[in-house]
Write a protein that holds these residues in place. Sequence first.
Motif, PDB file in Angstrom:
ATOM      1  N   SER A  39      40.086  35.691 -12.845  1.00 21.35           N
ATOM      2  CA  SER A  39      39.701  36.692 -11.855  1.00 21.35           C
ATOM      3  C   SER A  39      38.658  36.048 -10.953  1.00 21.35           C
ATOM      4  O   SER A  39      37.654  35.517 -11.431  1.00 21.35           O
ATOM      5  CB  SER A  39      39.105  37.934 -12.538  1.00 21.35           C
ATOM      6  N   ASP A  82      39.400  39.567  -7.225  1.00 19.17           N
ATOM      7  CA  ASP A  82      38.382  40.613  -7.415  1.00 19.17           C
ATOM      8  C   ASP A  82      37.457  40.767  -6.214  1.00 19.17           C
ATOM      9  O   ASP A  82      36.566  41.616  -6.221  1.00 19.17           O
ATOM     10  CB  ASP A  82      37.568  40.373  -8.694  1.00 19.17           C
ATOM     11  N   ARG A  88      35.967  45.426  -9.825  1.00 24.80           N
ATOM     12  CA  ARG A  88      37.322  44.890  -9.727  1.00 24.80           C
ATOM     13  C   ARG A  88      37.543  43.785 -10.755  1.00 24.80           C
ATOM     14  O   ARG A  88      38.620  43.672 -11.350  1.00 24.80           O
ATOM     15  CB  ARG A  88      37.598  44.372  -8.316  1.00 24.80           C
ATOM     16  N   CYS A  89      36.526  42.981 -10.989  1.00 25.48           N
ATOM     17  CA  CYS A  89      36.631  41.915 -11.981  1.00 25.48           C
ATOM     18  C   CYS A  89      36.821  42.495 -13.375  1.00 25.48           C
ATOM     19  O   CYS A  89      37.642  41.991 -14.163  1.00 25.48           O
ATOM     20  CB  CYS A  89      35.394  41.027 -11.941  1.00 25.48           C
ATOM     21  N   ASN A  92      40.370  43.624 -13.661  1.00 19.45           N
ATOM     22  CA  ASN A  92      41.247  42.459 -13.803  1.00 19.45           C
ATOM     23  C   ASN A  92      41.181  41.878 -15.205  1.00 19.45           C
ATOM     24  O   ASN A  92      42.194  41.481 -15.784  1.00 19.45           O
ATOM     25  CB  ASN A  92      40.846  41.377 -12.799  1.00 19.45           C
ATOM     26  N   TYR A 107      36.123  31.908 -13.748  1.00 17.71           N
ATOM     27  CA  TYR A 107      35.626  33.102 -13.053  1.00 17.71           C
ATOM     28  C   TYR A 107      34.557  32.679 -12.048  1.00 17.71           C
ATOM     29  O   TYR A 107      33.778  31.759 -12.311  1.00 17.71           O
ATOM     30  CB  TYR A 107      35.052  34.098 -14.052  1.00 17.71           C
ATOM     31  N   THR A 112      30.238  39.114 -11.495  1.00 22.17           N
ATOM     32  CA  THR A 112      31.598  39.310 -11.978  1.00 22.17           C
ATOM     33  C   THR A 112      31.737  38.827 -13.427  1.00 22.17           C
ATOM     34  O   THR A 112      32.334  39.505 -14.265  1.00 22.17           O
ATOM     35  CB  THR A 112      32.587  38.574 -11.060  1.00 22.17           C
TER      36      THR A 112
END
Length: 382
Positions: A39, A82, A88-89, A92, A107, A112
């Motif tokens: 992500s 993301d 969003r991360c 995911n 990542y 995140t």
Amino acid sequence: MNQAGWGRRQFSVGLGAAALAGAGLVRAQGEGRIVLGQSAAFTGPAAQLGVQFHQGAQLFFDQLNAQGGVGRRMVEIRTLDDGYEPDRCAENTRKLIAEDVFALFGYIGTPTSMAALPLFTKDKVPFFGPFTGAESLRQPFNRLIFHVRASYYDETALIVRQLTNLGLRKIAVFHQNDAYGKAGLDGVMRALTELKLTPVATATVERNSTDVKAAVEKLAPAAPDAVIQITAYASAAAFVRAARKAGYGGTFYNVSFVGTQALADALGKDGAGVVVSQVVPSPYQPSRPITREFLDAIKKGGDKVQPNYSSMEGYLAARIFAEGLRQAQASGKITRESFIAGTEALGSQVIAGFPVSFSATSHAASKFVEMSMLTGDGRVRT
């Protein structure tokens, strides 16, 4: 290839992998593939960090697979965008874990990665090579996390040391208003405290924002000798331009997460003299074995990969990940547990000229840091 084209290419790879896996990627792990989940920001103001890191990692894995993979098992990366946003991360990460990827890889960013931390910890999924130097991912020790890069403490200590060695003691900090910015600020404060110094001023910018007006109005009047920037390339470039327009004549220092090539591209001629600390060797100096290997890989099949610090870090992370897989394979069977134990068993060694050190009590491979400077014509000099 433009960003949209790149995105279509990479996400088609992920969709293809999912289709081959049928109902779940977990079953594919035993059918000749090792699927990693990433992500990262592939769109938005921090997109080039994710794009460049992924390109470097994909370059290595493509060539590894062309040589038969590891124990005849191919390595694939499934990517999810993301936008450098923690929520969003986290979503995911839930998806990737539900699909039973072998490990989470590459990542991008502290906020995140911190959002993913409780999720991969709960499900015991390895988390390898995050593009962050935050101490919060290093302490307390988590057996699932493996760091390829030096920490922000290492980077900011070198920056402060270099500034004070030059006689520059009036230091200000411009930082992102999130976990990444705080991690970098903590590093600067730690280094300054050891010298009995404090910042002359600090100011913030919101994540994924280039609204730096208030920060410039706060920092420029303090007339610092230098401003240490703990943010991503878009806001860093906006701050440099706005501060200079406001009459600030000091220097700008950045930690590696800024995205060196992306910053150089954003600043153009205004980048001359801007300094960035680096946690991987220069991708432009073939005197180093890892750089020669990286540039040779680009010549052989990565003609769309731009050699820069972010793509080099992705390549190096993938290179070291593969060494852990080989150790796991040598133990008899590649599993998450054998991969963790195998990577720890790498111990202290030099991989293509890059020293790494892993053990059962430390998963921080490197303390390598050096300084680089933008030249103002899109290039970077070390």
